[in-house]
Design an enzyme around this catalytic site. Structure first.
Site, short mmCIF file in Angstrom:
data_model
loop_
_atom_site.label_atom_id
_atom_site.label_comp_id
_atom_site.label_asym_id
_atom_site.label_seq_id
_atom_site.Cartn_x
_atom_site.Cartn_y
_atom_site.Cartn_z
N GLY A 8 7.88 16.98 -16.75
CA GLY A 8 9.29 17.05 -16.36
C GLY A 8 10.14 16.05 -17.09
O GLY A 8 11.01 15.40 -16.50
N ALA A 9 9.93 15.93 -18.41
CA ALA A 9 10.59 14.87 -19.17
C ALA A 9 11.91 15.29 -19.80
O ALA A 9 12.51 14.51 -20.52
CB ALA A 9 9.64 14.38 -20.27
N ASN A 10 12.37 16.52 -19.52
CA ASN A 10 13.58 17.00 -20.19
C ASN A 10 14.84 16.74 -19.36
O ASN A 10 15.72 17.58 -19.25
CB ASN A 10 13.46 18.49 -20.54
CG ASN A 10 13.17 19.34 -19.34
OD1 ASN A 10 12.50 18.90 -18.41
ND2 ASN A 10 13.66 20.57 -19.33
N GLY A 14 12.35 11.55 -16.00
CA GLY A 14 11.38 11.83 -17.04
C GLY A 14 11.91 11.49 -18.42
O GLY A 14 11.18 10.97 -19.27
N TYR A 151 9.26 19.66 1.42
CA TYR A 151 9.39 18.65 0.38
C TYR A 151 8.65 17.38 0.79
O TYR A 151 7.91 16.79 -0.01
CB TYR A 151 10.86 18.34 0.11
CG TYR A 151 11.06 17.28 -0.96
CD1 TYR A 151 10.74 17.54 -2.28
CD2 TYR A 151 11.56 16.02 -0.63
CE1 TYR A 151 10.92 16.57 -3.27
CE2 TYR A 151 11.74 15.04 -1.61
CZ TYR A 151 11.41 15.33 -2.92
OH TYR A 151 11.58 14.36 -3.89
#
Length: 279
Positions: A8-10, A14, A151
């Site tokens: 999830g680095a975009n 991240g 969640y």
């Protein structure tokens, strides 16, 4: 050179974590569903940064990504979804549990023989929102779906997973480590994905408690890089109900410390993902 994988680095945390790790001289693999978006970010980062395709909502994608990895020193399981309506992953798991926990559980297990140093799991203060720990129905197939509770279940699972993985490392006499951290309350893209009336409540609250992504990433970077950090405490912001402030040791719920529940989660996770750990 240390090799990191950040899921999830975009965007959000991240992206900040990727920039910080690249600045240390490490090699960073951005493991993302949105490959094009990740490449645009990678192009603007100085250092050895590459992009890999990873959709945590599809175990086939998780396996395909794992097959591309030769060796990784540090795996940062950062990606996540929050408060989304009831939807399901490709394999039929409740989306938040499937992406936030099961996808990362499978990824970590598939990479474990090529992991040299540590795993970092990203939990949340929202782990306290899970009041019905139900591993007999983790995917909300036989009970009313509550998105906040779901969640909380996924974030509690992240914490329990890391604690049980660390216990297993120690039992096996392994020098590998498993950390669990939290970023506080940070106004990242995570809060923009609910597409529900909750946004009207969440966004003003976040603006009051907000821990900017540059600060929120500190606990993740600390756990990814500090060679002497103790893996047993929960590391994260310590002020204003753990929403912001300097990183330190934070309290967790009694449920999160229940080793029988750790084992229960582990058994369910192996059964649902089909991934077994050699520990």
């Amino acid at each position: 050179m240390t090799t990191y994988i950040v899921t999830g680095a975009n965007g959000g945390l991240g992206e900040v974590v990727t920039r910080r790790l690249a600045a240390t001289g490490g090699r960073v693999v951005m493991a993302c569903r949105d490959v094009d978006g990740a490449r645009r970010i990678a192009d603007g980062i100085d250092g050895d940064v590459t992009v890999g395709k990873l959709d945590l909502a599809d175990l086939d994608s998780v396996r395909a990504f794992a097959d591309t990895v030769d060796e990784v020193d540090v795996l940062v399981n950062n990606a996540g979804l929050m408060y989304v309506p009831l939807t399901r992953t490709k394999q039929g798991f409740e989306m938040q549990f499937g992406v936030n926990h099961l996808g990362h559980f499978a990824l970590t297990g598939l990479l474990l023989d090529r992991l040299t140093d540590r795993v970092v799991a990203v939990s949340s203060v929202a782990h306290r929102q899970n009041f019905r720990w139900r591993m007999d129905d983790p995917n909300y197939e036989h009970r009313r779906y509550l998105r906040t509770e779901a969640y909380g279940q996924s974030k509690l699972a992240n914490m329990m997973f890391a604690r049980e993985l660390q216990r297993r490392f120690e039992t096996a006499g392994s020098a590998k480590k498993a950390y669990y951290v939290h970023p506080g309350v940070s106004a990242t893209g995570l809060f923009a994905r609910t597409d529900t009336p909750l946004d009207a409540v969440l966004k003003p609250a976040v603006s009051l408690l907000n821990n900017p992504p540059e600060k929120a990433a500190e606990a993740l970077v600390l756990a990814a890089t500090d060679p002497d950090l103790d893996p047993h405490p929960w590391w994260g912001p310590t002020q204003l109900m753990q929403s912001r402030g300097p990183v330190g040791k934070c309290p967790t719920t009694s449920t999160s410390k229940d080793e029988a529940k750790w084992a229960e989660l582990w058994d369910v996770s192996e059964r649902l993902t089909g991934v077994s750990y050699p520990l």
